[in-house]
Structure formats: C-alpha cells, structure tokens
Design an enzyme around this catalytic site. Structure first.
Site, PDB file in Angstrom:
ATOM      1  N   ASP A 167       0.811  -1.233   0.000  1.00 37.06           N
ATOM      2  CA  ASP A 167       0.000   0.000   0.000  1.00 37.06           C
ATOM      3  C   ASP A 167       0.837   1.273   0.000  1.00 37.06           C
ATOM      4  OD1 ASP A 167      -2.149  -1.795   0.351  1.00 37.06           O
ATOM      5  OD2 ASP A 167      -1.870  -1.725   2.516  1.00 37.06           O
ATOM      6  N   HIS A 197      -3.872  -2.239  -6.651  1.00 36.65           N
ATOM      7  CA  HIS A 197      -3.165  -1.019  -7.019  1.00 36.65           C
ATOM      8  C   HIS A 197      -4.170  -0.001  -7.530  1.00 36.65           C
ATOM      9  CE1 HIS A 197       0.791  -3.467  -7.504  1.00 36.65           C
ATOM     10  NE2 HIS A 197       0.389  -3.341  -6.258  1.00 36.65           N
TER      11      HIS A 197
END
Ligand code: IMP
Length: 487
Positions: A35, A71
C-alpha cells in the site's frame, strides 16, 4: 602494424559490456508493508518511458502475488480505478501487460476483473498475457485458508484470496498451474482436487460445499463438485477465447531484444511482507524483493534492471494485518470513535487516514497508521535490493504539526537494537524519534517542480536521504498524474 586499430576496436567493443543492465528497464518495489502507492508510480513511470523517442511500447510485468494486491490508479477525470491481478497498464494505450509465472491466478476473478476494467477503459484484448506456468488458485484454496484459521483457532491472517495455500502447494507440489486448467484432462484433474479437499474438510467435520468463499466483490458458497466445475468451465472457455495464455519465457526473449520496448517490473505487496525477510509470521507468501523478478519471470535477473526503485510513504507508514509495529499509533476500530480529547498523535493518525484515504483497496479495511520507521525502511531497502527511493504522500502534512520519525530502537537498558526480520525481534523495543517541522500539504499539491516545494518539505526529504543513504529521485504530492516531481 594493425595493432592500434585492433586496440581501438577492442576498446570500442568492451564499451558494449560496460552496462550489464538492459536499457529502459525499471523495477518498482514496495519498501514497507504494501500500500505504498505503487500503482500510480507505475503509471507515471510508464508515461516517462513513453516520452523517450525510441520507446514505442511499455511492457508491465507482474511477477508475484495475486489478487491480495490492489493497485489504485487515477484516470484523467480523477476517477479511481483498482487493479488486482492485471498489471497497471490500463490508463495508457501503448502498453502491454504480463501476469507472469510467479503469480497466483484465480481464473473466475480474473475474468470479472478484466470485464470490470474493460467497462471503464475499453477493450484490453491482445494487451494482456498470462503465463501458462502461473499458479492456479481456485475456490478450494480459498476455503482452505478459512479451514487453516479454523483449525488454528485464529482470525484469518490473510486477505482470504487463497494466496498462502496456493503458494504452499507450489512448494509441496500438490498444487496446479494454469496449464492444468487449459489441458485436455482438466476436468478429471480438478474433480480429483475437489474430492481430495472434500475428504480433508470432512475429517474436520466440515462440509466443503457449504464453505463461503470470497470472489471479486462479494462471497458465494463453494457448492457441489458440479457447481465448482461449472464455474471453472466458464472461466476456462473465456481464457481460451481470449487467447491470452502464452509461454511468457518466449515473450520475454522477444521483448528483451526489441529496443523499442520499455519494461517495468511491478512488485506487489511490500518488502516488509516478504516471507523470508518480512515481519514474520504476519507476511505474505511470495518473494516481494527485487530478486522476486528472477523466479517470477524465469528470464530476467534483478541485475538486468537499470533502475530498482523502492516506494515509501514519506510522512508516515501504514500496515494491514494482525501485526503491531513499534511505531504504530493506537486507534479505536472506528476512527470516528476517537474522543475529542485524544492525544496529538491520534489526531495526526486521524488526519492521515482522512487525507490519504487509508483504506485497503482489496479488503476495504482501515489501515493502521504508524510513524515513519527508518530502521525498518533502511533494512528493507538494503535486503530488498533497491537502489533509489520514491516517496509518496508528501502532501500529507500540516504546517502546524511537526512530523515524528523513528530513527532507531533501543531495549529497556538503552542499548541500540537493530531491526531484524521477524516480529519477535520487535517485541519490547523502544522506538526513538526525532521531530521535524511540518509544512502546508496544500502548497505541495500545487507544486509542479522541486523549486515550488515548501522549504520544510525539502529539508525533510534531505534528512531522509542522508539518514537512509539512498537517493530520493521522486516525490509525489497528490493523487493526480501531475503531482509527480522528479528531482
Ligand atoms: P495474504 O497475502 O493474503 O496471505 O496475506 C498475508 C498478510 O499480508 C496479511 O497481513 C495481509 O493483510 C497482507 N497483505 C497481502 N497483500 C497485501 C497488500 O497488497 N497490501 C497490504 N497488505 C497485504
């Protein structure tokens, strides 16, 4: 006397071997616990590569993980787009993507993801390729992840996408590959797998068909053998029709020799989640380091890659999972439950969650917020094999708040403790902080060049650069493509 000529020719020839890397190759790796904002960095790097006069196509290669990854990309209209299995190619037309052999692929989810993406960005036909050697993940491995947590009496440690059983069965050689699904005898092979799992579940007094498994956006019952095979039949027929499954080894050879191709290796998760060098036991199951490119493509060496970039969040760090990092800020489950008289640190964490939208792309869970931890970062950069740093979220800052950065840990006696992989080394360590003055995040968002950045932001970057010993080559100051400043 041909000697000087020969010497000259020898010198010219040896120049060819000076750079042992392949031109126009970049590896993007997460420096922390996933992340870090890799998706948008890949998007920016694609754009940069495409601006080079020689480059006509950029290949983006995913070499590890599965749809435990998420993503986020932002399109030109500012809309968010999430990719999980497909590489981050979808916002540019001159791109091609490979889901390579190091990945874990759930075919039904792949179909749903591509259909979802195509609704948003148009056809991706002939632009995405899947390795026939990729690890096959079905609902059986997803149910097995649940079984593992039931038998251990623990909450699920993973994302529930069947990633750990799929990789475990790669190593114990009981698992299947995409070529097993596409081969002629697929139905018998998968029916046999179902039977094996049914017996295993029955031994624990569980009915396999009644297990709930997650899918792309919801959950469903695993169902009977017939239901299971029917779902796979549909996904298989779709895969065959799309003609996307190939021998990627041959593809890599072609791409490598074509100077008009730029190549990006898209790491998933983060180096801190690596099964060998991460925060064990709360780690993922694939090699998240630069060396992961080697087994995940079977063609490229980490040493071939010209630029190996580690991505990190500049002013803080985040974590999703059961682990408790030393620099983690204690927060209630629901951030809105924070009392008005909460600590300054908790207010900072709340600001970070809201400003940077710190919720998982795959799970939707609120991420835990930690202070930036240089001990952890430096270790990950070194052992992950990265050479430069790209920092994201420089705009997550406020002028009236200083920013705490952990420089090192000590034990209770004040002795320095090194960061070592594994949560057991972090137990009881005392993080030591330095506080640096903050800056106006809104000014950062408007900045388009180094010169326009607030002075304190530049000083902060300089501090990290000196402390880590790695050059920071880019900082991002917002979610849009133009919030990307190369130094
Ligand atoms: P798994 O990869 O689903 O087995 O999950 C193992 C651990 O890695 C859990 O703590 C997950 O939350 C974490 N994890 C896996 N993938 C990601 C990711 O892409 N971002 C952040 N955490 C992840």
């Amino acid at each position: 006397m041909g000697r000087p000529k020969e010497r000259q020719a020898f010198k010219e020839g040896s120049k060819k071997f000076n750079g042992l890397t392949r031109e126009n190759t970049v590896g993007i790796f997460g420096l922390a616990l996933g992340d870090e904002g890799k998706g948008r960095i890949i998007d920016n790097y694609i754009e940069e590569l495409l601006k080079k006069p020689k480059i006509k196509t950029v290949w983006v290669i995913r070499f590890n993980g599965g749809n435990n990854a998420g993503h986020t990309l932002i399109d030109r209209e500012g809309q968010r787009l999430a990719v999980h299995l497909v590489s981050s190619i979808v916002l540019h037309s001159k791109t091609r993507g490979i889901m390579d052999r190091g990945m874990v692929i759930h075919p039904e989810d792949l179909k749903t993801e591509i259909e979802y993406l195509e609704k948003r960005v148009g056809s991706l036909r002939d632009r995405i390729f899947l390795s026939e050697e990729a690890i096959l993940c079905t609902d059986l491995e997803r149910a097995e992840e649940t079984l593992n947590s039931i038998t251990r009496g623990e909450a699920k440690g993973g994302t529930g996408r069947g990633i750990s059983p799929a990789y475990a069965h790669h190593y114990d050689r009981q698992g299947l590959k995409i070529y097993d699904l596409l081969g002629r005898g697929w139905e018998q092979i998968l029916a046999r797998q179902y039977d094996i799992y049914q017996k295993r579940f029955a031994a624990f007094g569980l009915n396999l068909s009644q297990m709930t498994v997650p899918d792309f956006s919801q959950t469903h019952l695993l169902g009977s053998k017939k239901d299971f095979l029917n779902r796979l039949r549909k996904a298989r027929a779709w895969l065959v029709r799309r003609k996307m499954v190939v021998n990627t080894f041959i593809l890599h050879k072609k791409i490598a020799q074509d100077p008009t191709c730029g190549i990006l290796f898209e790491g998933a998760q983060g180096i801190g989640l690596d099964p060998w060098l991460g925060t064990r036991p709360d780690v993922t199951s694939s090699n998240t380091r630069a060396s992961g490119v080697e087994e995940g493509t079977a063609y490229w060496r980490a040493g071939d890659i010209q630029e190996k970039v580690g991505i990190f969040k500049i002013t803080y760090s985040s974590s999703v999972g059961a682990r408790q990092m030393p620099t983690q800020i204690a927060l209630p489950k629901n951030i809105d439950d924070l009392a008005d008289n909460c600590s300054r640190e908790q207010s900072w964490a709340k600001f970070v969650v809201e400003q940077a939208h710190e919720f998982g792309t795959t799970t939707g869970r609120r991420r835990d917020i930690c202070f930036l931890d240089l001990a952890f970062l430096i270790y990950n950069a070194r052992m992950g094999g990265v050479e430069t740093l790209v920092g994201t979220h420089l705009d997550t800052a406020r002028e009236d708040w200083s920013i705490k950065v952990c420089t090192h840990y000590t034990d209770k006696k004040g002795e320095i403790v090194s960061y070592q992989p594994g949560l057991r080394y972090l137990e009881g360590v005392i993080p030591h902080y330095i506080e640096l003055p903050g800056w106006d995040g809104n000014v950062c968002q408007k900045a388009r060049s180094f010169k326009e950045l607030p002075e304190n932001a530049v000083k902060f970057l300089a501090f990290i650069q000196v402390r880590t010993g790695y050059p920071i080559v880019v900082a991002t100051c917002g979610p849009a493509r133009e919030n990307f400043i190369r130094f």
